[in-house]
Design a protein around this motif. Structure first.
Motif, PDB file in Angstrom:
ATOM      1  N   GLU A  33      11.215  -6.486  10.209  1.00  0.00           N
ATOM      2  CA  GLU A  33      12.015  -7.347   9.339  1.00  0.00           C
ATOM      3  C   GLU A  33      12.598  -6.561   8.173  1.00  0.00           C
ATOM      4  OE1 GLU A  33      13.157 -10.172   9.942  1.00  0.00           O
ATOM      5  OE2 GLU A  33      11.925 -10.712  11.665  1.00  0.00           O
ATOM      6  N   MET A  34      11.847  -5.603   7.638  1.00  0.00           N
ATOM      7  CA  MET A  34      12.405  -4.760   6.575  1.00  0.00           C
ATOM      8  C   MET A  34      13.580  -3.949   7.114  1.00  0.00           C
ATOM      9  SD  MET A  34      11.104  -5.194   3.583  1.00  0.00           S
ATOM     10  CE  MET A  34      11.777  -3.745   2.783  1.00  0.00           C
ATOM     11  N   GLU A  35      13.437  -3.453   8.328  1.00  0.00           N
ATOM     12  CA  GLU A  35      14.534  -2.702   8.952  1.00  0.00           C
ATOM     13  C   GLU A  35      15.763  -3.591   9.133  1.00  0.00           C
ATOM     14  OE1 GLU A  35      12.627  -1.454  12.481  1.00  0.00           O
ATOM     15  OE2 GLU A  35      11.663   0.306  11.580  1.00  0.00           O
ATOM     16  N   ASN A  36      15.537  -4.843   9.571  1.00  0.00           N
ATOM     17  CA  ASN A  36      16.651  -5.778   9.739  1.00  0.00           C
ATOM     18  C   ASN A  36      17.347  -6.035   8.411  1.00  0.00           C
ATOM     19  OD1 ASN A  36      16.120  -6.056  12.476  1.00  0.00           O
ATOM     20  ND2 ASN A  36      14.838  -7.876  12.209  1.00  0.00           N
ATOM     21  N   GLY A  37      16.552  -6.152   7.356  1.00  0.00           N
ATOM     22  CA  GLY A  37      17.130  -6.376   6.037  1.00  0.00           C
ATOM     23  C   GLY A  37      17.961  -5.198   5.570  1.00  0.00           C
ATOM     24  N   ILE A  38      17.437  -3.978   5.770  1.00  0.00           N
ATOM     25  CA  ILE A  38      18.156  -2.774   5.359  1.00  0.00           C
ATOM     26  C   ILE A  38      19.463  -2.621   6.122  1.00  0.00           C
ATOM     27  CG2 ILE A  38      18.096  -0.250   5.425  1.00  0.00           C
ATOM     28  CD1 ILE A  38      16.577  -1.333   3.105  1.00  0.00           C
ATOM     29  N   MET A  39      19.464  -3.015   7.403  1.00  0.00           N
ATOM     30  CA  MET A  39      20.701  -2.935   8.182  1.00  0.00           C
ATOM     31  C   MET A  39      21.791  -3.816   7.579  1.00  0.00           C
ATOM     32  SD  MET A  39      19.338  -2.841  12.115  1.00  0.00           S
ATOM     33  CE  MET A  39      21.009  -2.889  12.763  1.00  0.00           C
ATOM     34  N   MET A  40      21.393  -4.977   7.030  1.00  0.00           N
ATOM     35  CA  MET A  40      22.349  -5.876   6.410  1.00  0.00           C
ATOM     36  C   MET A  40      22.664  -5.479   4.965  1.00  0.00           C
ATOM     37  SD  MET A  40      20.921  -9.575   7.743  1.00  0.00           S
ATOM     38  CE  MET A  40      22.308 -10.467   7.026  1.00  0.00           C
ATOM     39  N   ASP A  41      21.746  -4.748   4.361  1.00  0.00           N
ATOM     40  CA  ASP A  41      21.842  -4.451   2.928  1.00  0.00           C
ATOM     41  C   ASP A  41      21.535  -2.966   2.694  1.00  0.00           C
ATOM     42  OD1 ASP A  41      21.973  -4.869   0.191  1.00  0.00           O
ATOM     43  OD2 ASP A  41      19.927  -5.650   0.034  1.00  0.00           O
ATOM     44  N   PRO A  42      22.342  -2.075   3.266  1.00  0.00           N
ATOM     45  CA  PRO A  42      21.998  -0.644   3.266  1.00  0.00           C
ATOM     46  C   PRO A  42      21.979   0.015   1.892  1.00  0.00           C
ATOM     47  CG  PRO A  42      24.239  -0.969   4.068  1.00  0.00           C
ATOM     48  CD  PRO A  42      23.626  -2.330   3.963  1.00  0.00           C
ATOM     49  N   GLU A  43      22.595  -0.589   0.896  1.00  0.00           N
ATOM     50  CA  GLU A  43      22.635   0.025  -0.430  1.00  0.00           C
ATOM     51  C   GLU A  43      21.542  -0.495  -1.360  1.00  0.00           C
ATOM     52  OE1 GLU A  43      26.523  -0.267  -2.085  1.00  0.00           O
ATOM     53  OE2 GLU A  43      27.468   0.898  -0.487  1.00  0.00           O
ATOM     54  N   ASN A  44      20.608  -1.258  -0.810  1.00  0.00           N
ATOM     55  CA  ASN A  44      19.494  -1.777  -1.611  1.00  0.00           C
ATOM     56  C   ASN A  44      18.435  -0.685  -1.737  1.00  0.00           C
ATOM     57  OD1 ASN A  44      17.130  -3.086  -2.558  1.00  0.00           O
ATOM     58  ND2 ASN A  44      17.881  -5.046  -1.779  1.00  0.00           N
ATOM     59  N   VAL A  45      18.446   0.027  -2.850  1.00  0.00           N
ATOM     60  CA  VAL A  45      17.561   1.177  -3.042  1.00  0.00           C
ATOM     61  C   VAL A  45      16.107   0.753  -3.097  1.00  0.00           C
ATOM     62  CG1 VAL A  45      16.969   3.077  -4.591  1.00  0.00           C
ATOM     63  CG2 VAL A  45      19.366   2.480  -4.216  1.00  0.00           C
ATOM     64  N   SER A  46      15.805  -0.324  -3.790  1.00  0.00           N
ATOM     65  CA  SER A  46      14.415  -0.771  -3.923  1.00  0.00           C
ATOM     66  C   SER A  46      13.817  -1.122  -2.567  1.00  0.00           C
ATOM     67  CB  SER A  46      14.342  -1.982  -4.859  1.00  0.00           C
ATOM     68  OG  SER A  46      14.748  -1.639  -6.158  1.00  0.00           O
ATOM     69  N   ALA A  47      14.587  -1.852  -1.755  1.00  0.00           N
ATOM     70  CA  ALA A  47      14.102  -2.221  -0.428  1.00  0.00           C
ATOM     71  C   ALA A  47      13.917  -0.986   0.443  1.00  0.00           C
ATOM     72  CB  ALA A  47      15.074  -3.197   0.228  1.00  0.00           C
ATOM     73  N   ARG A  48      14.829  -0.039   0.343  1.00  0.00           N
ATOM     74  CA  ARG A  48      14.735   1.192   1.139  1.00  0.00           C
ATOM     75  C   ARG A  48      13.503   2.003   0.746  1.00  0.00           C
ATOM     76  NH1 ARG A  48      18.138   3.723   4.432  1.00  0.00           N
ATOM     77  NH2 ARG A  48      19.842   2.264   3.961  1.00  0.00           N
ATOM     78  N   ARG A  49      13.237   2.106  -0.536  1.00  0.00           N
ATOM     79  CA  ARG A  49      12.053   2.841  -0.989  1.00  0.00           C
ATOM     80  C   ARG A  49      10.774   2.153  -0.525  1.00  0.00           C
ATOM     81  NH1 ARG A  49      12.001   3.796  -7.172  1.00  0.00           N
ATOM     82  NH2 ARG A  49      10.558   5.472  -6.623  1.00  0.00           N
ATOM     83  N   TYR A  50      10.817   0.810  -0.557  1.00  0.00           N
ATOM     84  CA  TYR A  50       9.626   0.073  -0.123  1.00  0.00           C
ATOM     85  C   TYR A  50       9.379   0.270   1.375  1.00  0.00           C
ATOM     86  CZ  TYR A  50       6.100  -3.559   0.007  1.00  0.00           C
ATOM     87  OH  TYR A  50       4.923  -4.219   0.156  1.00  0.00           O
ATOM     88  N   LEU A  51      10.462   0.252   2.159  1.00  0.00           N
ATOM     89  CA  LEU A  51      10.329   0.488   3.591  1.00  0.00           C
ATOM     90  C   LEU A  51       9.758   1.879   3.845  1.00  0.00           C
ATOM     91  CD1 LEU A  51      10.767  -0.233   6.559  1.00  0.00           C
ATOM     92  CD2 LEU A  51      13.171   0.456   6.309  1.00  0.00           C
ATOM     93  N   ALA A  52      10.211   2.867   3.093  1.00  0.00           N
ATOM     94  CA  ALA A  52       9.693   4.225   3.250  1.00  0.00           C
ATOM     95  C   ALA A  52       8.193   4.263   2.956  1.00  0.00           C
ATOM     96  CB  ALA A  52      10.443   5.183   2.326  1.00  0.00           C
ATOM     97  N   GLN A  53       7.767   3.543   1.922  1.00  0.00           N
ATOM     98  CA  GLN A  53       6.335   3.488   1.607  1.00  0.00           C
ATOM     99  C   GLN A  53       5.547   2.848   2.745  1.00  0.00           C
ATOM    100  OE1 GLN A  53       5.809   1.498  -2.175  1.00  0.00           O
ATOM    101  NE2 GLN A  53       7.237   2.879  -3.222  1.00  0.00           N
ATOM    102  N   MET A  54       6.131   1.818   3.344  1.00  0.00           N
ATOM    103  CA  MET A  54       5.475   1.172   4.473  1.00  0.00           C
ATOM    104  C   MET A  54       5.298   2.153   5.633  1.00  0.00           C
ATOM    105  SD  MET A  54       7.289  -2.603   4.491  1.00  0.00           S
ATOM    106  CE  MET A  54       6.375  -3.183   5.940  1.00  0.00           C
ATOM    107  N   TYR A  55       6.325   2.963   5.885  1.00  0.00           N
ATOM    108  CA  TYR A  55       6.230   3.957   6.953  1.00  0.00           C
ATOM    109  C   TYR A  55       5.135   4.983   6.648  1.00  0.00           C
ATOM    110  CZ  TYR A  55      10.493   2.532   9.411  1.00  0.00           C
ATOM    111  OH  TYR A  55      11.427   1.857  10.138  1.00  0.00           O
ATOM    112  N   VAL A  56       5.056   5.418   5.389  1.00  0.00           N
ATOM    113  CA  VAL A  56       4.033   6.390   5.004  1.00  0.00           C
ATOM    114  C   VAL A  56       2.643   5.807   5.239  1.00  0.00           C
ATOM    115  CG1 VAL A  56       2.995   7.630   3.068  1.00  0.00           C
ATOM    116  CG2 VAL A  56       5.487   7.623   3.362  1.00  0.00           C
ATOM    117  N   LYS A  57       2.439   4.567   4.822  1.00  0.00           N
ATOM    118  CA  LYS A  57       1.134   3.927   5.015  1.00  0.00           C
ATOM    119  C   LYS A  57       0.830   3.714   6.487  1.00  0.00           C
ATOM    120  CE  LYS A  57       1.115   1.516   0.561  1.00  0.00           C
ATOM    121  NZ  LYS A  57       1.143   0.189  -0.137  1.00  0.00           N
ATOM    122  N   ASN A  58       1.881   3.599   7.290  1.00  0.00           N
ATOM    123  CA  ASN A  58       1.702   3.414   8.729  1.00  0.00           C
ATOM    124  C   ASN A  58       1.655   4.758   9.462  1.00  0.00           C
ATOM    125  OD1 ASN A  58       1.441   1.437  10.856  1.00  0.00           O
ATOM    126  ND2 ASN A  58       3.482   2.025  11.566  1.00  0.00           N
TER     127      ASN A  58
END
Length: 357
Positions: free
Chosen positions: A246-271
């Motif tokens: 769902e975060m990936e889907n959001g980023i696809m619609m909102d690619p310039e959202n820096v906060s969401a992108r950073r949060y997704l990256a953190q999720m990947y690191v934790k995963n």
């Protein structure tokens, strides 16, 4: 009689926001108050000579429509004193006072309006909004319900009622009114968020997810925030994979959202998917926004992977772009080489830090 007059009011409004920032009756009231003033002409008045009340009332309306709210107040008060247009002058006075930020005094004006015209729906609605602004949801509920009793049922009223019941933790009535608001206006995204939040408060994340999935199917106004909120719900359900999707889907619609992108990256690191985190952050750099923060995050990932040269370059880019944490990160890279006995490499890095190159 009320039926003898011609009223001109603004259109109903709706908004779309995330679960944490959806449109509340507070912001809604501010929009709703921007109404054209009330104009009413009895045909037989046209044959009569001008009365002082006409001068006061219509002059006040003219000033109001020009945005000269402060000047209109004294003319509305004069019309009230004259008595000929008293209930309507009270109502327009309330509108002008709201525009001037004097909401407590405006509440008095609207109260006086409904005392003189108990069936004046607009006054009840705006009175409900002001009660909500005054943190008095119980009084707001009475005002909104009175508007419904008078035969006016709008998505605004039901949404506002639902928000009032949410404040009192009455989830059942909140659910009822959010659902009714959506029946009247399926595109009202803040009501979808509100309904989902009711289920969240009840601990029923499955229904919260189902609600927002329905929103995606039923309204064209659903945006990236829906996917971010769904990700939050899936995380609460310990479904990491679906949360990431769902975060990936959001980023696809909102690619310039820096906060969401950073949060997704953190999720990947934790995963334990640092390569996906790196890809996500590097993709963000292509949009030329949040360069300092994105480079800082990249530097931290490279540092953790002991890719010190890459970490140093990212830290320096972050620092030059305005994030002071970048310098600290770059110095830490230098310390790594120094502690490892590679003083030549360390001194080279320290020199670049001093020159900010």
């Amino acid at each position: 009689m009320l039926s003898n007059f011609n009223y001109k009011f603004g259109n109903s409004l709706c908004g779309c926001h995330s679960r944490l920032d959806r449109e509340s009756p507070i912001s809604f009231a501010k929009k709703l108050f921007r109404l054209p003033t009330v104009y009413f002409l009895l045909l037989f008045f046209l044959a009569l000579p001008l009365h002082a009340a006409d001068d006061f009332f219509f002059k006040a309306n003219e000033l109001y429509d020009q945005g000269r709210y402060k000047e209109s107040v004294k003319y509305y008060r004069a019309a009230i004193d004259d008595g000929r247009y008293e209930p309507f002058a009270w109502f327009n006075l309330g509108n002008a006072l709201v525009q001037l930020g004097k909401k407590e005094v405006a509440m008095v004006a609207y109260k006086r309006t409904v005392e003189l015209l108990p069936d004046f729906v607009k006054a009840w609605m705006l009175l409900g909004d002001l009660y909500y602004l005054a943190e008095s949801p119980s009084d707001a509920i009475v005002a909104y319900n009175r508007a419904i009793e008078l035969g006016t049922e709008t998505d605004h009223i039901h949404f506002a009622l639902a928000e009032c019941y949410m404040k009192g933790s009455d989830w059942t009535l909140a659910q009822k009114h959010f659902e009714r608001a959506l029946a009247l206006n399926p595109d009202r995204m803040d009501a979808w968020y509100g309904l989902a939040e009711v289920y969240e408060k009840l601990g029923d994340y499955e229904y919260a997810v189902k609600t927002l999935k329905n929103a995606l199917q039923m309204t064209a106004t659903a945006g990236a925030d829906v996917h971010y909120t769904l990700s939050y719900y899936y995380r609460s359900m310990d479904s990491t994979r679906l949360a990431l999707n769902e975060m990936e889907n959001g980023i696809m619609m909102d690619p310039e959202n820096v906060s969401a992108r950073r949060y997704l990256a953190q999720m990947y690191v934790k995963n334990e998917s640092p390569w996906m985190a790196i890809f996500t952050l590097e993709e963000g750099l292509r949009h030329k926004k949040g360069i300092a923060d994105l480079n800082l995050d990249l530097g931290q990932i490279y540092f953790t992977q002991k890719r010190y040269d890459e970490a140093f370059e990212c830290y320096m880019k972050a620092w030059r772009a305005g994030n002071s944490q970048g310098r600290i990160g770059a110095e830490n890279v230098g310390h790594i080489f120094s502690n490892a006995g590679d003083t030549e490499k360390a001194e080279t890095l320290y020199a670049r830090i001093r020159d900010k190159k």
